[in-house]
Enzyme design. Structure first.
Site, PDB file in Angstrom:
ATOM      1  N   PHE A  45       0.718  -1.176  -0.095  1.00  0.00           N
ATOM      2  CA  PHE A  45       0.203  -0.065   0.032  1.00  0.00           C
ATOM      3  C   PHE A  45       0.939   1.230  -0.161  1.00  0.00           C
ATOM      4  O   PHE A  45       1.554   1.498   0.932  1.00  0.00           O
ATOM      5  CB  PHE A  45      -0.908   0.042   1.067  1.00  0.00           C
TER       6      PHE A  45
ATOM      7  N   LYS B 254       3.159  11.396   6.441  1.00  0.00           N
ATOM      8  CA  LYS B 254       2.451  11.235   7.869  1.00  0.00           C
ATOM      9  C   LYS B 254       3.092  12.034   9.046  1.00  0.00           C
ATOM     10  O   LYS B 254       2.995  13.236   9.315  1.00  0.00           O
ATOM     11  CB  LYS B 254       2.318   9.906   8.136  1.00  0.00           C
TER      12      LYS B 254
ATOM     13  N   ASP C 185       9.438   2.837   1.457  1.00  0.00           N
ATOM     14  CA  ASP C 185       8.249   3.401   1.777  1.00  0.00           C
ATOM     15  C   ASP C 185       8.088   3.401   3.208  1.00  0.00           C
ATOM     16  O   ASP C 185       7.574   2.350   3.778  1.00  0.00           O
ATOM     17  CB  ASP C 185       7.225   3.126   1.040  1.00  0.00           C
TER      18      ASP C 185
HETATM   19  N1  PLP Z   1       2.593   4.623   1.807  1.00  0.00           N
HETATM   20  C1  PLP Z   1       2.190   4.001   2.868  1.00  0.00           C
HETATM   21  C2  PLP Z   1       3.167   2.929   3.399  1.00  0.00           C
HETATM   22  C3  PLP Z   1       0.899   4.247   3.792  1.00  0.00           C
HETATM   23  O1  PLP Z   1       0.746   3.556   4.617  1.00  0.00           O
HETATM   24  C4  PLP Z   1       0.299   5.392   3.242  1.00  0.00           C
HETATM   25  C5  PLP Z   1      -1.049   5.755   3.790  1.00  0.00           C
HETATM   26  O2  PLP Z   1      -1.646   5.105   4.654  1.00  0.00           O
HETATM   27  C6  PLP Z   1       0.654   6.070   1.986  1.00  0.00           C
HETATM   28  C7  PLP Z   1       1.766   5.781   1.333  1.00  0.00           C
HETATM   29  C8  PLP Z   1      -0.229   7.364   1.508  1.00  0.00           C
HETATM   30  O3  PLP Z   1      -0.087   8.292   2.188  1.00  0.00           O
HETATM   31  P1  PLP Z   1      -1.201   9.411   1.882  1.00  0.00           P
HETATM   32  O4  PLP Z   1      -2.434   8.885   2.304  1.00  0.00           O
HETATM   33  O5  PLP Z   1      -0.697  10.570   2.913  1.00  0.00           O
HETATM   34  O6  PLP Z   1      -1.145   9.887   0.547  1.00  0.00           O
END
Ligand code: PLP
Length: 414
Positions: free
Chosen positions: A146, A261, A232
């Site tokens: 994700f 975040k 990520d």
């Molecule tokens: N990458 C990871 C691992 C995430 O958990 C999330 C969101 O939950 C994102 C990217 C996407 O972030 P955003 O919701 O700020 O676009």
């Protein structure tokens, strides 16, 4: 506590339902105020927050030092665009680069945007440095990932709820099994592979932790085959798992680090991609950008948010409280083996896996009962509850929370 701007929980839910897109299915609880580890409804009902806005609020709700930085900067300068320099961006880039040990920082806004930026960076590096033939670059991603909701990102998703009826998708991804080194070693030998792109722990998939040594082995493979390792850490990063980065558990240093975040402590959207010069400098003026990326308000907030992480030893606190949480949940599992099949996690990113199907309702039913008992959590899939409180929690608060969870689980009728 009743807020001046009072709108009842029932009214708030009805308004969202009528006027908002139906792209979320929230637990029916309305929140009107946050402070540290607590959230309050408009009617003044107090809850422990065990989601932390999907790990954005690691520093606790409305942390006074972050809010003060926001206020001070908001009264001075908020946005200039990148058409000009601003007096906060350079010093913030230096601060973030040194904090995480990279040459350069690319500031963006959402986590998805940071991931999209990383994908573009990887492709450009692949063509210009690795000399991959035009339009042939391949990015290796893994199942269960994700990384956000944009079209580029979901092109690598294996989750039907992310992809159904959103095609056609972006080509150039190969999806491997998460944790499978053999598959990685085979795929990475394709000379058109420019990068491997993974989460060190898959949060949304249900706090999936790869086998020990996997990240380190992938790092070595990337080095051997001249491939960028992009990690990520939008959800796992910034002290959540008991170290500054989840990659630190295996001593891995990604070529491209993706953050979001908690980079702003839940105050406004701030994300970043970090890399060394030889990678970051493939992007030249005019080739990538964002109106709000690196705005002075985001800069002030990000510096304050990272300073709080360090000054308050939040990684250490997450590691210590995580041990307590998992020990208590493991004892709970012994009491209710019919209900709980696994307890797993690192630091304060934990999951309790229920004896139900992914489509089951047990996770939802338990979260409703937890909410009635003053603790907010949300299932990720029908059978997995993620428990991720703000990292400013005290040991006494953690014990209090474990008692609430234990009471609800022990009394739950299947
Ligand atoms: N990458 C990871 C691992 C995430 O958990 C999330 C969101 O939950 C994102 C990217 C996407 O972030 P955003 O919701 O700020 O676009």
């Amino acid at each position: 506590m009743v807020l001046e701007h009072f709108i009842s929980s029932a009214e708030a839910i009805a308004l969202e339902d009528q006027y908002g897109a139906h792209n979320y299915h929230p637990i029916p609880v309305v929140l009107a105020k946050g402070e540290g580890v607590f959230l309050y409804s408009p009617e003044g009902v107090k809850y422990y927050d065990f989601l932390s806005a999907y790990s954005a609020v690691n520093q606790g709700h409305c942390h006074p030092k972050i809010i003060q930085a926001l206020i001070d900067q908001a009264q001075t300068l908020t946005l200039t665009s990148r058409a000009f320099y601003n007096n906060r961006l350079g010093e913030t880039e230096k601060f973030i680069a040194e904090f995480f040990g990279y040459d350069k920082v690319l500031m963006m806004n959402s986590g998805a945007e940071a991931n999209e930026s990383a994908l573009k960076l990887a492709r450009k590096w692949g063509y210009e440095k690795k000399k991959i033939p035009a339009n042939q670059a391949v990015i290796l991603a893994v199942g269960g990932n994700f990384h956000g909701r944009t079209l580029g990102i979901i092109s690598a998703s294996t989750d039907p709820s992310s992809t159904t009826n959103f095609g056609p998708f972006l080509p150039g991804f190969e999806i491997l099994e998460y944790g499978n080194l053999e598959a990685m070693e085979k795929a990475i030998q394709n000379p058109n592979v420019c990068s491997v792109w993974i989460e060190p722990i898959q949060g949304e998939a249900g706090v999936m932790i790869p086998p020990a040594g996997y990240l380190k082995a992938v790092e070595l493979l990337c080095k051997k085959y001249n491939v960028l390792f992009m990690i990520d850490e939008v959800q796992t990063g910034i002290a959540r798992t008991g170290k500054l980065l989840a990659s630190d558990h295996e001593g891995v240093r990604p070529d491209v680090l993706i953050l979001g975040k908690a980079l702003s402590g839940g105050v406004l959207p701030v994300s970043a991609v970090l890399a060394d010069d030889e990678v970051m400098l493939v992007i030249k003026p005019g080739q990538h950008g964002s109106t709000y990326g690196g705005n002075p308000l985001a800069c002030a907030v990000a510096v304050a948010a990272l300073t709080v992480i360090k000054d308050e030893n939040l990684a250490e606190n997450a590691a210590r409280l995580g041990e307590i949480f998992r020990a208590r949940m493991t004892s709970l599992q012994e009491k209710r083996p019919d209900l709980i099949t696994h307890v797993r996690g690192k630091g304060l990113l934990n999951a309790v896996v229920l004896n139900d199907s992914e489509e089951g309702s047990m996770g939802w039913d338990l979260c409703m009962l937890l909410a009635e008992n003053g603790l907010l959590a949300k299932p990720t899939h029908g059978n997995i509850i993620r428990f991720a409180p703000p990292l400013v929690m005290t040991e006494a608060q953690m014990n209090d929370c474990c008692e609430i969870i234990e009471k609800v689980f022990v009394n739950f009728q299947i």
